[in-house]
Design an enzyme around this catalytic site. Structure first.
Site, mmCIF file in Angstrom:
data_model
loop_
_atom_site.group_PDB
_atom_site.id
_atom_site.type_symbol
_atom_site.label_atom_id
_atom_site.label_comp_id
_atom_site.label_asym_id
_atom_site.label_seq_id
_atom_site.Cartn_x
_atom_site.Cartn_y
_atom_site.Cartn_z
ATOM 1 N N MET A 1 5.565 0.566 3.348
ATOM 2 C CA MET A 1 4.599 0.073 2.361
ATOM 3 C C MET A 1 3.773 -1.088 2.920
ATOM 4 O O MET A 1 3.088 -1.788 2.175
ATOM 5 C CB MET A 1 5.313 -0.358 1.082
ATOM 6 N N ALA A 2 3.851 -1.281 4.236
ATOM 7 C CA ALA A 2 3.023 -2.266 4.949
ATOM 8 C C ALA A 2 3.249 -3.700 4.456
ATOM 9 O O ALA A 2 2.310 -4.477 4.341
ATOM 10 C CB ALA A 2 1.540 -1.891 4.866
ATOM 11 N N GLY A 3 4.510 -4.053 4.211
ATOM 12 C CA GLY A 3 4.818 -5.408 3.744
ATOM 13 C C GLY A 3 4.465 -6.474 4.789
ATOM 14 O O GLY A 3 3.897 -7.508 4.451
ATOM 15 N N ALA B 1 0.807 -6.810 4.876
ATOM 16 C CA ALA B 1 0.343 -7.535 3.687
ATOM 17 C C ALA B 1 0.481 -9.039 3.920
ATOM 18 O O ALA B 1 -0.426 -9.820 3.590
ATOM 19 C CB ALA B 1 1.154 -7.107 2.463
ATOM 20 N N PRO C 1 9.391 -4.000 -0.065
ATOM 21 C CA PRO C 1 10.505 -3.649 0.820
ATOM 22 C C PRO C 1 10.127 -3.815 2.293
ATOM 23 O O PRO C 1 8.998 -3.515 2.689
ATOM 24 C CB PRO C 1 10.764 -2.173 0.507
ATOM 25 N N ASP D 1 -2.599 -1.498 9.860
ATOM 26 C CA ASP D 1 -2.544 -1.541 8.388
ATOM 27 C C ASP D 1 -2.943 -2.895 7.816
ATOM 28 O O ASP D 1 -2.838 -3.099 6.609
ATOM 29 C CB ASP D 1 -1.111 -1.224 7.912
ATOM 30 N N LYS E 1 0.851 -1.206 0.000
ATOM 31 C CA LYS E 1 0.000 0.000 0.000
ATOM 32 C C LYS E 1 0.875 1.240 0.000
ATOM 33 O O LYS E 1 2.025 1.224 0.470
ATOM 34 C CB LYS E 1 -0.950 0.029 1.203
#
Ligand code: C5P
Length: 320
Positions: free
Chosen positions: A102-104, A107, A97, A139, A11
């Protein structure tokens, strides 16, 4: 079913307005999430002696491979909620990353919830899955939904938004990560220094109209991230990266979430590919990816596609 693979997007926040810290330590937010075409995949299979986790892919370094892993915690939470034995192995393929804003990790947790539900044959209402996701992190609910959504409260309360996009971006990673609590903490101390009472978080005027019409130039004018000053004060190199991208023609540059990944808005796919090559030449940048958004949320894919984390954008990614 023997194994299930779920692909789940990163995201970005097109706007991130941060209010005062709450009694529970979280900050009240108003944000616009957008799912973009940079993916992790989560494969789950039965495994006696599990839960276990294996991490692969370009961003595997530094991801915990024990019970601290958020995907493992997600599988265990769903197992407890639906009365299954969490004797599973999770294989994460990391294209997002790590600690990049980016909320890896979120995710992966969302992907693990969807994958475990499919493995165990549980058809959960989206609202129940989302409530479990919110227990795991602010997130985690968004990547279940994907697309674009306004996030409120601590980011977990979502309202889907229509987009006339796609919008095209260059994502630039830099070496090292940033701790989300440290960035929020620095934001609070900068606010204290300025002695301004934090106002109620709100999205900028014109943001939703720009998104709905798919107008990249109008979107460029209203992008905002309240955490950007705090992240740049912890990592002054980020200022150079953001300025570099604007200097080579990005419509706008913006920190992704709490950083340190930087985002550059392009006019379209060809412009994004051009910008990606130029920004990749910045001495502070580790790698660049061309992404588009919005894209759908977590969904089951064929196991042979698990490693294809850049499925839409193989040709647009550069790394050295
Ligand atoms: O919810 P999550 O575990 O992802 O949050 C990580 C950290 O980020 C929190 O512990 C908190 O320090 C900070 N945070 C916050 N306000 C939010 C979301 C996150 O202060 N709305």
């Amino acid at each position: 079913m023997n194994a299930v693979t779920v692909r789940v997007p990163a995201k970005i926040n097109l706007a991130l307005s941060v209010g005062a810290p709450r009694k529970d330590g979280f900050h009240e937010l108003a944000t616009l999430f957008c799912a973009v075409s940079l993916y992790d995949s989560v494969t789950i299979e039965h495994c006696a002696g599990g839960p276990a986790v294996v991490v692969k892919g370009p961003h595997a370094a530094g991801v915990p491979v024990d019970g601290r892993n958020l995907a493992v915690r997600a599988a265990c939470l769903l197992a407890a909620d639906t009365h299954h034995d969490p004797a599973v192995r999770l294989t994460l393929h990391k294209g997002i990353p790590v600690a990049g804003g980016m909320a890896g990790g979120s995710a992966d947790a969302a992907g693990a919830l969807v994958a475990a539900a499919a493995l165990w044959g549980e058809q959960l209402e989206p609202s129940r899955l989302s409530a479990l996701a919110a227990q795991l992190g602010s997130d985690v609910p968004f990547p279940l939904l994907g697309g674009m959504a306004v996030g409120e409260s601590r980011g977990e309360r979502l309202t889907p938004v229509r987009s006339g996009g796609p919008f095209w971006w260059v994502v630039a990673t830099v070496p090292g990560g940033l701790s989300t609590p440290a960035v929020f903490g620095r934001h609070d101390s900068l606010q204290d220094e300025q002695t301004v009472a934090p106002s109620r978080p709100r999205l900028p005027e014109g943001l939703l109209a720009a998104v709905e019409t798919g107008d990249a130039a109008a979107l460029a004018a209203v992008l905002c991230n309240d955490l950007q000053s705090a992240a740049c004060s912890l990592r002054p190199d980020l200022r150079d990266v953001l300025a570099y991208g604007r200097g080579v023609g990005a419509l706008a540059s913006l920190l992704s979430g709490s950083g340190p990944t930087c985002l550059f808005l392009a006019e379209g796919s060809a412009h994004a590919a051009e910008l990606s090559a130029l920004i990749n030449a910045s001495p502070h940048v580790a790698e660049t990816h061309v992404v588009r958004g919005p894209v759908p949320g977590a969904h089951v894919i064929a196991p042979e596609d698990a490693a294809r984390v850049d499925l839409d954008n193989d040709a647009g990614s550069l790394a050295y």
